[in-house]
Scaffold this active site. Structure first.
Site, mmCIF file in Angstrom:
data_model
loop_
_atom_site.group_PDB
_atom_site.id
_atom_site.type_symbol
_atom_site.label_atom_id
_atom_site.label_comp_id
_atom_site.label_asym_id
_atom_site.label_seq_id
_atom_site.Cartn_x
_atom_site.Cartn_y
_atom_site.Cartn_z
ATOM 1 N N ARG A 119 0.680 -1.245 -0.129
ATOM 2 C CA ARG A 119 0.054 -0.058 0.036
ATOM 3 C C ARG A 119 0.869 1.089 0.007
ATOM 4 O O ARG A 119 0.465 2.298 0.213
ATOM 5 C CB ARG A 119 -1.078 -0.077 0.907
ATOM 6 C CG ARG A 119 -2.056 -1.079 1.320
ATOM 7 C CD ARG A 119 -3.169 -0.799 2.038
ATOM 8 N NE ARG A 119 -4.247 -2.038 2.103
ATOM 9 C CZ ARG A 119 -4.008 -2.989 2.807
ATOM 10 N NH1 ARG A 119 -3.343 -3.155 3.859
ATOM 11 N NH2 ARG A 119 -5.135 -4.014 2.546
ATOM 12 N N GLU A 235 -3.184 16.879 -11.972
ATOM 13 C CA GLU A 235 -3.723 16.980 -13.021
ATOM 14 C C GLU A 235 -5.261 17.352 -13.262
ATOM 15 O O GLU A 235 -5.849 16.952 -13.844
ATOM 16 C CB GLU A 235 -3.289 16.040 -14.235
ATOM 17 C CG GLU A 235 -3.047 16.670 -15.530
ATOM 18 C CD GLU A 235 -2.785 15.363 -16.555
ATOM 19 O OE1 GLU A 235 -3.438 14.965 -17.381
ATOM 20 O OE2 GLU A 235 -1.393 15.123 -16.255
ATOM 21 N N HIS A 250 0.451 9.604 -28.079
ATOM 22 C CA HIS A 250 0.015 8.560 -27.788
ATOM 23 C C HIS A 250 -0.736 7.633 -28.595
ATOM 24 O O HIS A 250 -0.774 6.386 -28.694
ATOM 25 C CB HIS A 250 -1.175 8.800 -26.557
ATOM 26 C CG HIS A 250 -0.284 9.151 -25.018
ATOM 27 N ND1 HIS A 250 -1.040 9.733 -23.955
ATOM 28 C CD2 HIS A 250 1.099 9.436 -24.884
ATOM 29 C CE1 HIS A 250 -0.135 10.083 -23.290
ATOM 30 N NE2 HIS A 250 1.190 9.813 -23.629
#
Length: 369
Positions: A119, A235, A250
């Site tokens: 985690r 973002e 991309h």
């Protein structure tokens, strides 16, 4: 040594930039660390892993090396599991620290491993390519690719430090230098028109890796990215402008197969495409789009995209993370040094593709290794 500070809700940390920094990695190791997990690939390992291990060992901690296959094609879930396999086999605990020694692929995948192992554990970025030094190692974006899209599975997770040794750039292939310079000029295009002009004036020195020019380019790029990331870590607003050229890029990477073009090569071409779209969509003067095209070509990146077919181009862009409610949102330029995030009409996107996709044998649609 030049130091740039990054200050985000997810963590505060230094970016240290200097020749020979690889020999001082122990400076970044926290006192309570147990195992230091050096994640790298065979190409980088042959050049720098022994030296990095020796530097890390000065901290008095155990060092475990894990080598991953080299290349963007291996930035996937299966390769990620190799890190977990190695760490679990050696009983690494929550105070283990991952050290990412390599380019953007290693930084992204090792950072993501740190984000999810038990985690979340700490990690240090030691970028060895120009692209990773000026972009991917800074800001806490970590991820692996999915066959449908790039970086679709990941986390925002900040490192303890970014250690940049400018000397390691001397072993880069020219193609890798060009790919890194694409991200450098991106910062000028979206944030600092004077820096873009400086890149135009110094492109020969940059491609030759002249130390003073490269040091300034790295430091200024890191300063600009640190400013953006500190304002918008996850973002949700301003940080999106760092994706200038990336929606097209991309699509190139997914359409050709990850690793066919280097990420920076695709970004360089994508910036040319985004600049042409900016002319019609946001009013960028054509002369400024021409400057971007000329500089991308001058750094050695492709200026024409592959002919994937317009329908495939649109499909790949539709699947990009920046699409919202079915609308492809592009980062575009109203003027040099300023960027906005906006949708664009499909006819304008098609026009930009028509201008920037190779359809003749003479067009620069391929790259040479």
């Amino acid at each position: 040594m030049k130091e740039v500070r990054v200050d985000t809700p997810g963590g505060r940390y230094p970016i240290r930039i200097a020749p020979g920094r690889l020999d001082h990695l122990a400076d970044a190791v926290p006192a309570d660390a147990t195992t230091l997990v050096l994640v790298t690939n065979p190409t980088v390992a042959a050049l720098y892993a022994d030296r990095a291990e020796a530097a890390l060992a000065k901290s008095g901690k155990k060092v475990l090396r894990i080598e991953l296959p080299d290349g963007e094609a291996y930035k996937d879930w299966q390769t990620l599991n190799l890190i977990f396999d190695g760490m679990l086999a050696q009983h690494c605990d929550r105070r283990a620290v991952i050290v990412a020694l390599g380019g953007g692929v290693i930084g992204d995948i090792a950072g993501f491993a740190a984000a999810v192992y038990m985690r979340g554990i700490r990690f240090i970025q030691v970028p060895t390519t120009l692209l990773s030094q000026v972009d991917s190692s800074v800001g806490g974006k970590t991820a692996v690719n999915h066959p449908i899209g790039k970086n679709m599975i990941g986390a925002f997770y900040q490192p303890l430090a970014v250690e940049i040794d400018t000397d390691v750039l001397n072993t880069l292939a020219p193609r890798e230098v060009s790919a890194g310079l694409a991200e450098v000029i991106k910062y000028g295009a979206i944030l600092d028109a004077d820096f873009f002009a400086w890149c135009e004036d110094n492109v020969v020195a940059l491609r030759a890796l002249e130390p003073a020019a490269v040091a300034h380019a790295i430091a200024r790029s890191c300063e600009l990215k640190a400013f953006v990331v500190s304002q918008d870590e996850r973002e949700t607003g301003l940080r999106a402008i760092l994706n200038f050229g990336h929606t097209f890029a991309h699509a190139i990477e997914a359409g050709l197969g990850f690793g066919t073009w280097l990420h920076g090569e695709a970004v360089g071409c994508g910036m040319v495409q985004a600049a042409e779209l900016s002319v019609t969509a946001t009013g960028l003067p054509q002369r400024e789009a021409d400057r971007i095209r000329a500089l991308v070509q001058a750094i050695g990146c492709p200026i024409y995209g592959p002919d994937l077919g317009t329908a495939r181009w649109l499909d790949y862009m539709q699947g990009d993370k920046k699409t919202e409610a079915g609308q492809i949102r592009f980062v575009l330029l109203p003027r040099m040094g300023e960027a906005v995030r906006t949708p664009a009409p499909e006819d304008q996107v098609r026009q930009a593709l028509e201008l920037t996709v190779a359809k003749t044998a003479g067009a620069q649609a391929t790259v040479v290794a």
